[in-house]
Design an enzyme around this catalytic site. Structure first.
Site, PDB file in Angstrom:
ATOM      1  N   ASN A 107       0.891  -1.169   0.000  1.00 17.67           N
ATOM      2  CA  ASN A 107       0.000   0.000   0.000  1.00 17.67           C
ATOM      3  C   ASN A 107       0.929   1.219   0.000  1.00 17.67           C
ATOM      4  O   ASN A 107       1.616   1.477   0.986  1.00 17.67           O
ATOM      5  CB  ASN A 107      -0.869  -0.049   1.248  1.00 17.67           C
ATOM      6  N   GLN A 138      -2.172   6.653  -1.687  1.00 16.32           N
ATOM      7  CA  GLN A 138      -2.512   7.822  -0.875  1.00 16.32           C
ATOM      8  C   GLN A 138      -1.335   8.798  -0.848  1.00 16.32           C
ATOM      9  O   GLN A 138      -0.169   8.380  -0.848  1.00 16.32           O
ATOM     10  CB  GLN A 138      -2.854   7.435   0.575  1.00 16.32           C
ATOM     11  N   CYS A 160      -5.117   6.351   8.200  1.00 17.49           N
ATOM     12  CA  CYS A 160      -4.544   5.303   7.356  1.00 17.49           C
ATOM     13  C   CYS A 160      -3.474   4.592   8.169  1.00 17.49           C
ATOM     14  O   CYS A 160      -2.430   5.179   8.476  1.00 17.49           O
ATOM     15  CB  CYS A 160      -3.955   5.885   6.075  1.00 17.49           C
ATOM     16  N   GLY A 161      -3.734   3.339   8.526  1.00 18.73           N
ATOM     17  CA  GLY A 161      -2.816   2.609   9.386  1.00 18.73           C
ATOM     18  C   GLY A 161      -1.482   2.312   8.737  1.00 18.73           C
ATOM     19  O   GLY A 161      -0.428   2.439   9.367  1.00 18.73           O
ATOM     20  N   ASN A 193     -11.476   5.941  10.611  1.00 24.08           N
ATOM     21  CA  ASN A 193     -12.269   6.059   9.391  1.00 24.08           C
ATOM     22  C   ASN A 193     -13.264   4.898   9.359  1.00 24.08           C
ATOM     23  O   ASN A 193     -13.123   3.919  10.102  1.00 24.08           O
ATOM     24  CB  ASN A 193     -11.384   6.132   8.134  1.00 24.08           C
ATOM     25  N   HIS A 199     -15.537   1.613   8.391  1.00 28.62           N
ATOM     26  CA  HIS A 199     -15.390   0.323   7.728  1.00 28.62           C
ATOM     27  C   HIS A 199     -16.642  -0.522   7.930  1.00 28.62           C
ATOM     28  O   HIS A 199     -17.273  -0.474   8.984  1.00 28.62           O
ATOM     29  CB  HIS A 199     -14.200  -0.458   8.298  1.00 28.62           C
ATOM     30  N   ASN A 213     -15.322   2.060   3.671  1.00 33.78           N
ATOM     31  CA  ASN A 213     -14.324   1.065   3.279  1.00 33.78           C
ATOM     32  C   ASN A 213     -14.959  -0.313   3.420  1.00 33.78           C
ATOM     33  O   ASN A 213     -15.607  -0.602   4.436  1.00 33.78           O
ATOM     34  CB  ASN A 213     -13.088   1.166   4.178  1.00 33.78           C
ATOM     35  N   GLU A 223     -10.912  -0.010  -0.752  1.00 35.42           N
ATOM     36  CA  GLU A 223     -10.668   1.182   0.045  1.00 35.42           C
ATOM     37  C   GLU A 223     -11.398   2.378  -0.541  1.00 35.42           C
ATOM     38  O   GLU A 223     -11.309   2.646  -1.748  1.00 35.42           O
ATOM     39  CB  GLU A 223      -9.162   1.455   0.117  1.00 35.42           C
ATOM     40  N   ARG A 224     -12.109   3.073   0.321  1.00 33.50           N
ATOM     41  CA  ARG A 224     -12.852   4.270  -0.064  1.00 33.50           C
ATOM     42  C   ARG A 224     -11.924   5.275  -0.754  1.00 33.50           C
ATOM     43  O   ARG A 224     -10.934   5.717  -0.203  1.00 33.50           O
ATOM     44  CB  ARG A 224     -13.453   4.897   1.205  1.00 33.50           C
ATOM     45  N   CYS A 252      -4.481  -2.737   3.803  1.00 35.74           N
ATOM     46  CA  CYS A 252      -5.174  -1.609   4.431  1.00 35.74           C
ATOM     47  C   CYS A 252      -5.054  -1.781   5.941  1.00 35.74           C
ATOM     48  O   CYS A 252      -5.645  -2.715   6.509  1.00 35.74           O
ATOM     49  CB  CYS A 252      -6.634  -1.553   4.000  1.00 35.74           C
ATOM     50  N   THR A 293      -6.082   0.205   8.518  1.00 36.84           N
ATOM     51  CA  THR A 293      -7.302   0.428   9.283  1.00 36.84           C
ATOM     52  C   THR A 293      -8.313  -0.682   9.003  1.00 36.84           C
ATOM     53  O   THR A 293      -9.093  -1.061   9.887  1.00 36.84           O
ATOM     54  CB  THR A 293      -7.927   1.797   8.987  1.00 36.84           C
ATOM     55  N   GLY A 294      -8.300  -1.240   7.776  1.00 38.86           N
ATOM     56  CA  GLY A 294      -9.171  -2.371   7.467  1.00 38.86           C
ATOM     57  C   GLY A 294      -8.809  -3.591   8.295  1.00 38.86           C
ATOM     58  O   GLY A 294      -9.691  -4.322   8.781  1.00 38.86           O
TER      59      GLY A 294
END
Length: 266
Positions: free
Chosen positions: A6, A40, A71-72, A146, A148, A179, A197-198, A206, A208-209
């Site tokens: 990512n 990103q 964003c993790g 964010n 999910h 997301n 991802e949004r 991802c 945060t996912g």
């Protein structure tokens, strides 16, 4: 920089004056054909609250130019770049970074489950939402900085996420978009995960996912903490106990350093 594939363009504006970032400039820089190219764009700025002990501010722009809260994977990359433990500001609230050998550990804060914290357009139980899209049904919704939505399926790889992901992302149920995660159980402490991802689409990883999906699986009693989350780009380890904060650990790397002329993208 990247975390499990990512990838990010990181602009360090903590000590230098930069023109204001706009969605158009973010899109132009993120374009893989005519710009630098990334999932990103990450902008580091001076803290708005240094008196609170915040080292700096991290802003995140998706490749479509939209600004998002957290964003993790980017947080781990920024921890590696910063080089020491710090509390930083994000749109989703302050988070704590700690660089490790080849990566970082990030305290992502406390997950939120209330329908209006996701947010959803109408009140409903976010632990087992009474909604579905094609074969994807009864998801859980979690905000980890964010928003999910997580679907537990037999085989995450078999879900046509490239077609159903954008449909769910833009559903009116999610006023700030969403997301989309599809997770399958691989063991008592192991998930396999794919994420739409949004604002960015399918990604190799991802952070945060992974956090949201691990929290959802722990909350449903499917796995025990800490959880290994396997994404197409590699593995993350997520630790969470109900009532506590989410601890995410995983790798990050710098790909290259360079410069560009701002006027070429403005």
């Amino acid at each position: 920089m990247h975390g499990l594939g990512n990838d990010f363009v990181v602009i360090d504006a903590r000590a230098l004056a930069f023109p204001p970032m706009t969605p158009a400039v973010a899109r132009a820089l993120a374009d893989r054909r005519t710009g630098i190219g990334c999932d990103q764009l990450v902008l580091l700025e001076p803290s708005a609250a240094p008196e609170a002990g915040h080292a700096f501010r991290m802003r995140i722009f998706n490749s479509d130019g939209s600004e998002v809260e957290a964003c993790g994977n980017a947080a781990r990359a920024v921890a590696l770049l910063h080089g020491e433990a710090a509390v930083i500001e994000t749109g989703g609230g302050p988070i704590t970074l700690e660089p490790l050998d080849g990566g970082a550990r990030v305290d992502m804060g406390t997950p939120r489950f209330d329908w209006d914290a996701i947010p959803l357009d109408v009140p409903m139980d976010t632990a087992a939402m009474p909604v579905g899209w094609d074969s994807l049904e009864s998801p859980m919704a979690v905000n980890v900085g964010n928003p999910h939505v997580i679907f537990f399926v037999d085989d995450a790889d078999a879900v046509p996420l490239e077609s159903i992901g954008p449909v769910i992302e833009h559903d009116p149920l999610f006023p700030q978009r969403i997301n989309v995660n599809v997770a399958s159980l691989a063991g008592p402490d192991h998930l396999r995960l794919r994420v739409w991802e949004r604002g960015a689409g399918l990604t190799r990883a991802c952070g945060t996912g992974a956090c949201a999906s691990a929290v959802a699986a722990i909350r449903r009693g499917l796995v025990a903490s800490p959880v290994r989350v396997s994404l197409p780009g590699g593995d993350l380890v997520i630790a969470w106990e109900p009532g506590g904060t989410i601890q995410m650990s995983g790798p990050a790397k710098a790909s290259f350093r360079g410069s560009f002329d701002w006027d070429d993208f403005a």
